[in-house]
Design an enzyme around this catalytic site. Structure first.
Site, PDB file in Angstrom:
ATOM      1  N   CYS A 116     -35.618  90.561  42.651  1.00 36.13           N
ATOM      2  CA  CYS A 116     -35.105  89.233  43.036  1.00 36.13           C
ATOM      3  C   CYS A 116     -34.179  88.631  41.981  1.00 36.13           C
ATOM      4  O   CYS A 116     -33.561  87.591  42.224  1.00 36.13           O
ATOM      5  CB  CYS A 116     -36.249  88.287  43.342  1.00 36.13           C
TER       6      CYS A 116
ATOM      7  N   ASN B 207     -37.928  84.360  51.269  1.00 36.48           N
ATOM      8  CA  ASN B 207     -37.459  85.026  50.049  1.00 36.48           C
ATOM      9  C   ASN B 207     -36.617  86.235  50.444  1.00 36.48           C
ATOM     10  O   ASN B 207     -37.146  87.207  50.982  1.00 36.48           O
ATOM     11  CB  ASN B 207     -38.688  85.451  49.233  1.00 36.48           C
TER      12      ASN B 207
ATOM     13  N   HIS C 294     -33.217  81.304  42.712  1.00 32.15           N
ATOM     14  CA  HIS C 294     -33.795  82.239  43.680  1.00 32.15           C
ATOM     15  C   HIS C 294     -34.840  81.501  44.510  1.00 32.15           C
ATOM     16  O   HIS C 294     -35.683  80.781  43.965  1.00 32.15           O
ATOM     17  CB  HIS C 294     -34.415  83.420  42.941  1.00 32.15           C
TER      18      HIS C 294
HETATM   19  C1  LIG Z   1     -48.337  83.834  47.430  1.00 32.71           C
HETATM   20  C2  LIG Z   1     -48.616  82.351  47.224  1.00 32.71           C
HETATM   21  C3  LIG Z   1     -47.852  81.539  48.220  1.00 32.71           C
HETATM   22  C4  LIG Z   1     -50.104  82.090  47.411  1.00 32.71           C
HETATM   23  O1  LIG Z   1     -50.374  80.718  47.181  1.00 32.71           O
HETATM   24  P1  LIG Z   1     -51.601  80.299  46.265  1.00 32.71           P
HETATM   25  O2  LIG Z   1     -51.743  78.848  46.373  1.00 32.71           O
HETATM   26  O3  LIG Z   1     -51.354  80.885  44.914  1.00 32.71           O
HETATM   27  O4  LIG Z   1     -52.766  81.007  47.002  1.00 32.71           O
HETATM   28  P2  LIG Z   1     -53.882  81.960  46.350  1.00 32.71           P
HETATM   29  O5  LIG Z   1     -53.270  83.232  45.865  1.00 32.71           O
HETATM   30  O6  LIG Z   1     -54.601  81.115  45.361  1.00 32.71           O
HETATM   31  O7  LIG Z   1     -54.770  82.247  47.611  1.00 32.71           O
HETATM   32  C5  LIG Z   1     -55.541  81.244  48.182  1.00 32.71           C
HETATM   33  C6  LIG Z   1     -56.206  81.776  49.419  1.00 32.71           C
HETATM   34  O8  LIG Z   1     -55.222  81.839  50.463  1.00 32.71           O
HETATM   35  C7  LIG Z   1     -55.330  83.085  51.119  1.00 32.71           C
HETATM   36  N1  LIG Z   1     -54.037  83.450  51.685  1.00 32.71           N
HETATM   37  C8  LIG Z   1     -53.090  84.216  51.159  1.00 32.71           C
HETATM   38  N2  LIG Z   1     -52.050  84.324  52.015  1.00 32.71           N
HETATM   39  C9  LIG Z   1     -52.392  83.601  53.104  1.00 32.71           C
HETATM   40  C10 LIG Z   1     -51.732  83.336  54.321  1.00 32.71           C
HETATM   41  N3  LIG Z   1     -50.516  83.814  54.589  1.00 32.71           N
HETATM   42  N4  LIG Z   1     -52.354  82.550  55.202  1.00 32.71           N
HETATM   43  C11 LIG Z   1     -53.563  82.034  54.966  1.00 32.71           C
HETATM   44  N5  LIG Z   1     -54.239  82.278  53.836  1.00 32.71           N
HETATM   45  C12 LIG Z   1     -53.649  83.037  52.904  1.00 32.71           C
HETATM   46  C13 LIG Z   1     -55.789  84.042  50.065  1.00 32.71           C
HETATM   47  O9  LIG Z   1     -56.408  85.148  50.635  1.00 32.71           O
HETATM   48  C14 LIG Z   1     -56.757  83.177  49.295  1.00 32.71           C
HETATM   49  O10 LIG Z   1     -57.971  83.205  49.973  1.00 32.71           O
HETATM   50  P3  LIG Z   1     -59.361  83.316  49.159  1.00 32.71           P
HETATM   51  O11 LIG Z   1     -59.390  82.124  48.269  1.00 32.71           O
HETATM   52  O12 LIG Z   1     -60.353  83.297  50.256  1.00 32.71           O
HETATM   53  O13 LIG Z   1     -59.273  84.611  48.421  1.00 32.71           O
HETATM   54  C15 LIG Z   1     -48.225  81.924  45.782  1.00 32.71           C
HETATM   55  O14 LIG Z   1     -49.102  82.479  44.857  1.00 32.71           O
HETATM   56  C16 LIG Z   1     -46.833  82.316  45.451  1.00 32.71           C
HETATM   57  O15 LIG Z   1     -45.874  81.858  46.032  1.00 32.71           O
HETATM   58  N6  LIG Z   1     -46.641  83.174  44.442  1.00 32.71           N
HETATM   59  C17 LIG Z   1     -45.343  83.618  44.075  1.00 32.71           C
HETATM   60  C18 LIG Z   1     -44.845  84.609  45.062  1.00 32.71           C
HETATM   61  C19 LIG Z   1     -43.424  84.975  44.819  1.00 32.71           C
HETATM   62  O16 LIG Z   1     -42.624  84.111  44.568  1.00 32.71           O
HETATM   63  N7  LIG Z   1     -43.105  86.252  44.910  1.00 32.71           N
HETATM   64  C20 LIG Z   1     -41.806  86.754  44.799  1.00 32.71           C
HETATM   65  C21 LIG Z   1     -41.278  86.587  43.427  1.00 32.71           C
HETATM   66  S1  LIG Z   1     -39.648  87.080  43.365  1.00 32.71           S
END
Ligand SMILES: CC(C)(COP(=O)(O)OP(=O)(O)OC[C@H]1O[C@@H](n2cnc3c(N)ncnc32)[C@H](O)[C@@H]1OP(=O)(O)O)[C@@H](O)C(=O)NCCC(=O)NCCS
Length: 339
Positions: free
Chosen positions: A125, A296, A266
């Site tokens: 990315c 993304n 990004h």
């Molecule tokens: C992926 C992301 C949105 C998750 O949000 P978060 O607030 O960190 O959520 P968590 O990882 O703490 O997960 C919380 C819960 O939501 C759940 N969950 C994950 N994806 C889900 C979805 N699409 N729908 C519903 N629940 C979801 C998880 O399983 C977790 O459940 P649990 O607590 O029972 O294990 C966030 O971490 C993020 O954006 N990270 C960066 C990703 C990114 O930018 N990647 C590319 C970089 S270039």
């Protein structure tokens, strides 16, 4: 030894392509255990676009080079530059059409870039800013006059559509810039900086399909050819790295947050953008945001976002644009552009 470089790299044309097929959050609710509300509040994404009509079908639908070709044509048209006048094409992608040859080679033939050399850059990315920085270096040293910088991704082909942690995040798109050597005064790239920390290689990765672990029917069934991501780690790393990179490039150029008119970052997660805005004390309305519509799109996102902002009349002459991107590696980058 510091010395004054003869040229500045100026963006004289930009273009983008978004495939028409929209995947809404409601549609994803039917595939994985998720909800529109969860996706919107955790990521800011409402919908994304993919190349194929059927989710996960990549048996001949549009690919990265097809999207990139369209984005490049738009950029060349805006720049009023003939394909034969391009002397290098640099394509950022982690989803090339083929393992060999490069998307750059496919584009060279399709667009008739008869005088261009070229290659692909793998910087996930952050690929757009890596490619732009490479173009900037060739141009500022006088080694190239006009470079086509491209970011294109068919992320839908490396998305595990059974994994709710990742499948809600990604989209397909392409963006392109024509960058030309210009006088040092006036519009153009002021600075850029590239970073990498490979100790975090497994935070976002694709486990198989490379030379070490070739694909077997079992690995395919396990979706080992698709992206695995530690979302929380990525989030924390991204906020810190992008904030520090922004502070460093501003300091080096004797600027402060108040000198920045626009931030083209990004588009990974709206919450990452909001956290970086707060830490930098740059008002959120200076960030160009389109993650709600595209998700993304990896190396396409910065080029596409800049193109939309400029075409939409958001950027005026004499303004400072801060560019930021981060991705798997981890790799990240910053750029400063004077409009
Ligand atoms: C992926 C992301 C949105 C998750 O949000 P978060 O607030 O960190 O959520 P968590 O990882 O703490 O997960 C919380 C819960 O939501 C759940 N969950 C994950 N994806 C889900 C979805 N699409 N729908 C519903 N629940 C979801 C998880 O399983 C977790 O459940 P649990 O607590 O029972 O294990 C966030 O971490 C993020 O954006 N990270 C960066 C990703 C990114 O930018 N990647 C590319 C970089 S270039």
């Amino acid at each position: 030894m510091a010395y004054e470089l003869p040229f500045r790299a100026r963006i004289i044309g930009s273009g983008s392509f978004i495939p028409p097929r929209v995947v809404t959050n409601d549609e994803l609710e039917k595939i994985v255990d998720t909800s529109d509300e969860w996706i919107r509040t955790r990521t800011g994404i409402r919908e994304r676009h993919i190349v194929s009509e059927v989710i996960g079908d990549h048996t001949g639908a549009m690919g990265t080079a097809d999207m990139a070709e369209r984005a490049c044509k738009e950029a060349l048209e805006m720049a009023k530059v003939k394909p034969s006048e391009i002397d290098m094409v640099v394509v950022a992608t982690i989803t090339p059409d083929l393992r060999l040859p490069s998307v750059a080679a496919l584009l060279q033939a399709r667009l008739g870039l008869t005088n261009a050399s070229g290659f692909d850059v793998v910087a996930a990315c952050a690929g757009s800013l890596y490619a732009l920085s490479i173009a900037d270096k060739f141009i500022t040293t006088g080694a190239a006059k006009r470079v086509l910088v491209v970011g294109g991704e068919t992320l839908s082909s490396v998305t595990n559509w059974r994994d709710r942690n990742t499948c809600v995040l990604f989209g397909d798109a392409a963006g392109a810039f024509v960058v030309e050597a210009a006088p040092r005064e006036g519009e153009g790239f002021v600075d850029s900086q590239l970073y990498m920390d490979g100790t975090h290689w497994d935070t976002i990765h694709i486990p198989a399909g490379g030379s070490k672990r070739m694909l077997t029917p079992q690995l395919l069934e396990q979706r080992a050819d698709r992206i695995i991501m530690n979302g929380r780690e990525t989030y924390k790393f991204a906020v810190r790295a992008l904030t520090e990179a922004a502070e460093a490039i501003l300091k080096r150029n004797r600027m402060t947050a108040s000198d920045i008119h626009h931030v083209v970052a990004h588009q990974a997660n709206l919450r990452i953008i909001e956290a970086v805005a707060e830490r930098l004390a740059v008002p959120l309305d200076r960030f160009v945001i389109n993650i709600d519509r595209y998700g993304n799109t990896s190396s396409a996102s910065v080029l596409l976002t800049f193109d939309e902002a400029r075409r939409g009349g958001r950027m005026k002459g004499g303004e400072n644009v801060l560019m930021l991107a981060i991705g798997a590696g981890m790799v990240w980058a910053s750029g400063l552009y004077r409009t």
